[in-house]
Design an enzyme around this catalytic site. Sequence first.
Site, PDB file in Angstrom:
ATOM      1  N   LYS A 242      -7.134  -1.835  -6.900  1.00 19.75           N
ATOM      2  CA  LYS A 242      -7.319  -0.975  -5.716  1.00 19.75           C
ATOM      3  C   LYS A 242      -8.804  -0.783  -5.396  1.00 19.75           C
ATOM      4  O   LYS A 242      -9.188  -0.614  -4.239  1.00 19.75           O
ATOM      5  CB  LYS A 242      -6.643   0.372  -5.950  1.00 19.75           C
ATOM      6  CG  LYS A 242      -5.137   0.341  -5.713  1.00 19.75           C
ATOM      7  CD  LYS A 242      -4.836   0.285  -4.220  1.00 19.75           C
ATOM      8  CE  LYS A 242      -3.360   0.347  -3.920  1.00 19.75           C
ATOM      9  NZ  LYS A 242      -3.073   0.343  -2.483  1.00 19.75           N
TER      10      LYS A 242
ATOM     11  N   ALA B 127       1.108  -1.794   1.629  1.00 20.34           N
ATOM     12  CA  ALA B 127       1.821  -2.622   0.642  1.00 20.34           C
ATOM     13  C   ALA B 127       1.056  -2.649  -0.672  1.00 20.34           C
ATOM     14  O   ALA B 127      -0.163  -2.825  -0.682  1.00 20.34           O
ATOM     15  CB  ALA B 127       1.986  -4.040   1.164  1.00 20.34           C
ATOM     16  N   ALA B 128       1.784  -2.488  -1.760  1.00 19.03           N
ATOM     17  CA  ALA B 128       1.152  -2.579  -3.081  1.00 19.03           C
ATOM     18  C   ALA B 128       2.206  -2.589  -4.176  1.00 19.03           C
ATOM     19  O   ALA B 128       3.310  -2.088  -3.988  1.00 19.03           O
ATOM     20  CB  ALA B 128       0.224  -1.381  -3.322  1.00 19.03           C
ATOM     21  N   GLN B 129       1.840  -3.149  -5.318  1.00 21.88           N
ATOM     22  CA  GLN B 129       2.526  -2.846  -6.568  1.00 21.88           C
ATOM     23  C   GLN B 129       1.902  -1.515  -6.955  1.00 21.88           C
ATOM     24  O   GLN B 129       0.777  -1.468  -7.459  1.00 21.88           O
ATOM     25  CB  GLN B 129       2.245  -3.951  -7.597  1.00 21.88           C
ATOM     26  CG  GLN B 129       3.080  -3.877  -8.873  1.00 21.88           C
ATOM     27  CD  GLN B 129       2.949  -2.567  -9.636  1.00 21.88           C
ATOM     28  OE1 GLN B 129       3.771  -1.651  -9.455  1.00 21.88           O
ATOM     29  NE2 GLN B 129       1.953  -2.457 -10.476  1.00 21.88           N
ATOM     30  N   SER B 130       2.611  -0.421  -6.719  1.00 22.24           N
ATOM     31  CA  SER B 130       1.958   0.893  -6.745  1.00 22.24           C
ATOM     32  C   SER B 130       2.222   1.699  -8.009  1.00 22.24           C
ATOM     33  O   SER B 130       1.741   2.825  -8.124  1.00 22.24           O
ATOM     34  CB  SER B 130       2.400   1.708  -5.527  1.00 22.24           C
ATOM     35  OG  SER B 130       3.710   2.198  -5.724  1.00 22.24           O
TER      36      SER B 130
ATOM     37  N   GLU C 181      -6.641   7.037  -8.165  1.00 22.14           N
ATOM     38  CA  GLU C 181      -6.690   6.299  -9.447  1.00 22.14           C
ATOM     39  C   GLU C 181      -8.024   5.576  -9.619  1.00 22.14           C
ATOM     40  O   GLU C 181      -8.400   5.218 -10.737  1.00 22.14           O
ATOM     41  CB  GLU C 181      -5.549   5.288  -9.514  1.00 22.14           C
ATOM     42  CG  GLU C 181      -4.231   5.868  -9.977  1.00 22.14           C
ATOM     43  CD  GLU C 181      -4.222   6.286 -11.441  1.00 22.14           C
ATOM     44  OE1 GLU C 181      -4.545   5.451 -12.296  1.00 22.14           O
ATOM     45  OE2 GLU C 181      -3.896   7.443 -11.718  1.00 22.14           O
TER      46      GLU C 181
ATOM     47  N   TYR D 203      -4.082  -1.505 -12.073  1.00 20.76           N
ATOM     48  CA  TYR D 203      -3.821  -1.003 -10.714  1.00 20.76           C
ATOM     49  C   TYR D 203      -5.090  -0.403 -10.112  1.00 20.76           C
ATOM     50  O   TYR D 203      -5.489  -0.738  -8.991  1.00 20.76           O
ATOM     51  CB  TYR D 203      -2.706   0.051 -10.766  1.00 20.76           C
ATOM     52  CG  TYR D 203      -2.523   0.827  -9.475  1.00 20.76           C
ATOM     53  CD1 TYR D 203      -1.836   0.285  -8.402  1.00 20.76           C
ATOM     54  CD2 TYR D 203      -3.040   2.122  -9.342  1.00 20.76           C
ATOM     55  CE1 TYR D 203      -1.669   1.003  -7.222  1.00 20.76           C
ATOM     56  CE2 TYR D 203      -2.879   2.851  -8.173  1.00 20.76           C
ATOM     57  CZ  TYR D 203      -2.184   2.289  -7.102  1.00 20.76           C
ATOM     58  OH  TYR D 203      -2.026   3.001  -5.944  1.00 20.76           O
TER      59      TYR D 203
ATOM     60  N   THR E 126      -6.904   4.915  -3.411  1.00 18.49           N
ATOM     61  CA  THR E 126      -6.234   5.876  -4.300  1.00 18.49           C
ATOM     62  C   THR E 126      -7.189   6.632  -5.206  1.00 18.49           C
ATOM     63  O   THR E 126      -8.230   6.102  -5.631  1.00 18.49           O
ATOM     64  CB  THR E 126      -5.222   5.122  -5.184  1.00 18.49           C
ATOM     65  OG1 THR E 126      -4.805   5.982  -6.259  1.00 18.49           O
ATOM     66  CG2 THR E 126      -5.791   3.856  -5.803  1.00 18.49           C
TER      67      THR E 126
ATOM     68  N   HIS F 181       0.879  11.842  -3.735  1.00 18.86           N
ATOM     69  CA  HIS F 181       1.722  12.534  -2.756  1.00 18.86           C
ATOM     70  C   HIS F 181       3.159  12.079  -2.919  1.00 18.86           C
ATOM     71  O   HIS F 181       3.441  10.918  -3.180  1.00 18.86           O
ATOM     72  CB  HIS F 181       1.198  12.350  -1.336  1.00 18.86           C
ATOM     73  CG  HIS F 181       0.817  10.948  -0.994  1.00 18.86           C
ATOM     74  ND1 HIS F 181      -0.378  10.382  -1.365  1.00 18.86           N
ATOM     75  CD2 HIS F 181       1.495   9.986  -0.336  1.00 18.86           C
ATOM     76  CE1 HIS F 181      -0.428   9.142  -0.938  1.00 18.86           C
ATOM     77  NE2 HIS F 181       0.707   8.855  -0.323  1.00 18.86           N
TER      78      HIS F 181
ATOM     79  N   THR G 285       8.660  -0.389   3.800  1.00 23.24           N
ATOM     80  CA  THR G 285       9.876   0.043   3.102  1.00 23.24           C
ATOM     81  C   THR G 285       9.581   1.035   1.973  1.00 23.24           C
ATOM     82  O   THR G 285      10.500   1.511   1.311  1.00 23.24           O
ATOM     83  CB  THR G 285      10.623  -1.177   2.502  1.00 23.24           C
ATOM     84  OG1 THR G 285       9.709  -1.890   1.657  1.00 23.24           O
ATOM     85  CG2 THR G 285      11.130  -2.114   3.590  1.00 23.24           C
ATOM     86  N   GLY G 286       8.318   1.341   1.742  1.00 24.56           N
ATOM     87  CA  GLY G 286       7.953   2.286   0.690  1.00 24.56           C
ATOM     88  C   GLY G 286       7.997   3.720   1.202  1.00 24.56           C
ATOM     89  O   GLY G 286       8.321   3.991   2.365  1.00 24.56           O
TER      90      GLY G 286
END
Length: 323
Positions: A154, A82-85, A128, A150, A126, A180, A11-12
């Site tokens: 990751k 899926a992630a708390q991104s 990050e 985060y 990522t 992106h 859903t992201g």
Amino acid sequence: MTKSALITGITGQDGAYLARLLLDKGYKVHGLVARRSSDSRWRLREMGVEADIVYLDGDMADACSVQRAVIQSAPDEVYNLAAQSFVAASWNQPVTTGIVDGLGVTHLLEAIRQFSPHTRFYQASTSEMFGLIQAEQQDENTPFYPRSPYGVAKLYGHWITVNYRESFNLHASSGILFNHESPLRGIEFVTRKVTDAAARIKQGKQQELALGNIDAKRDWGFAGDYVEAMWLMLQQDKPDDFVVATGVTTTVREMCRIAFDHVGLNYRDYVKIDPAFFRPAEVEVLLGNPAKAQRVLGWKPKTDLDTLIRMMMDADMKRVAKE
Ligand code: NAP
Ligand code: G4F
């Protein structure tokens, strides 16, 4: 034979673009969807794919549900998106971020190892992870130095992917993707925050825009291009890690200029600096080197920042006008 794919985080932003790509290639697409009190499928509707997906209830924090999703979808390929991104939120929810973005990866890899070891696995890593950069341009060999809960979570997800590849011979690849964006980007991220605000200001629905560190630099690409790189990684004989980036870095300030220019406004008249949007520790600059992705995958970004921001501005101008 029809291939089966399981996408977590469907859903992201990336989930919606990847679902479209895989459906267009003839895959049967399953999506792991966490229970939410309000509708979370709007991006899938925007992409015109909502009815074409098999939805499986589950949460990355819940190993049983992840295991069940793997068994039920019998996937040839799993894309773990899926992630708390949102980086800024990770200081307020460090434990959730650690569980979902870090341990959640192990839930999935372990399910694959036990129940579906032939399945090919993609991990959404990522830039990050580079955080306080150790090289001017970051590639697959650049040491990591994450700067947020985060980034730390990751990094765990990245290394557990490498570890399961090396320990159990899984076809597990990690895509180290730089920022992106797209019209489907969450409104909390700086590009969408800016394009949405510029559209509102142009249409008299907002007066100013409060931002944090506008001197930060990012290597911004288009999500539609980047999901192709994810798919290409899983089509290789050998699993590996790949940096996916444009190789161009731009300040938030310059990105604002492009967005406001597009609707005939000067960003300097509207952007205010608000300390509330500064981070406890900042990633000042990111610049990726996508040479390996180009050489091995034959992947190249197709969309430059100007085109991307114009695409986002056009979409936000239309959406705001309808409100
Ligand atoms: P996004 O729009 O924030 O989407 C995140 C997805 O994860 C959503 O579908 C969300 O579901 C789901 N999710 C969150 N917590 C979950 C949980 N506990 N269990 C199951 N699903 C959960 O992120 P994105 O931009 O598409 O990014 C996709 C992935 O790439 C993420 O892992 C992100 O960290 C990584 N990444 C992104 C970028 C980028 O620039 N976009 C760059 C590098 C890496 P809901 O919709 O229900 O909240
Ligand atoms: O758009 P951002 O929030 O994205 P950030 O932190 O770079 O993270 C995104 O990209 C990562 C890849 O490198 C992903 F892994 C991650 O999931 C996410 O998709 O912020 C970009 C820059 C930062 O330096 C931030 O401090 O913009 C700066 N910024 C300045 N003012 C702001 C704001 N960011 C946000 N979100 N809101 C502001 O008002």
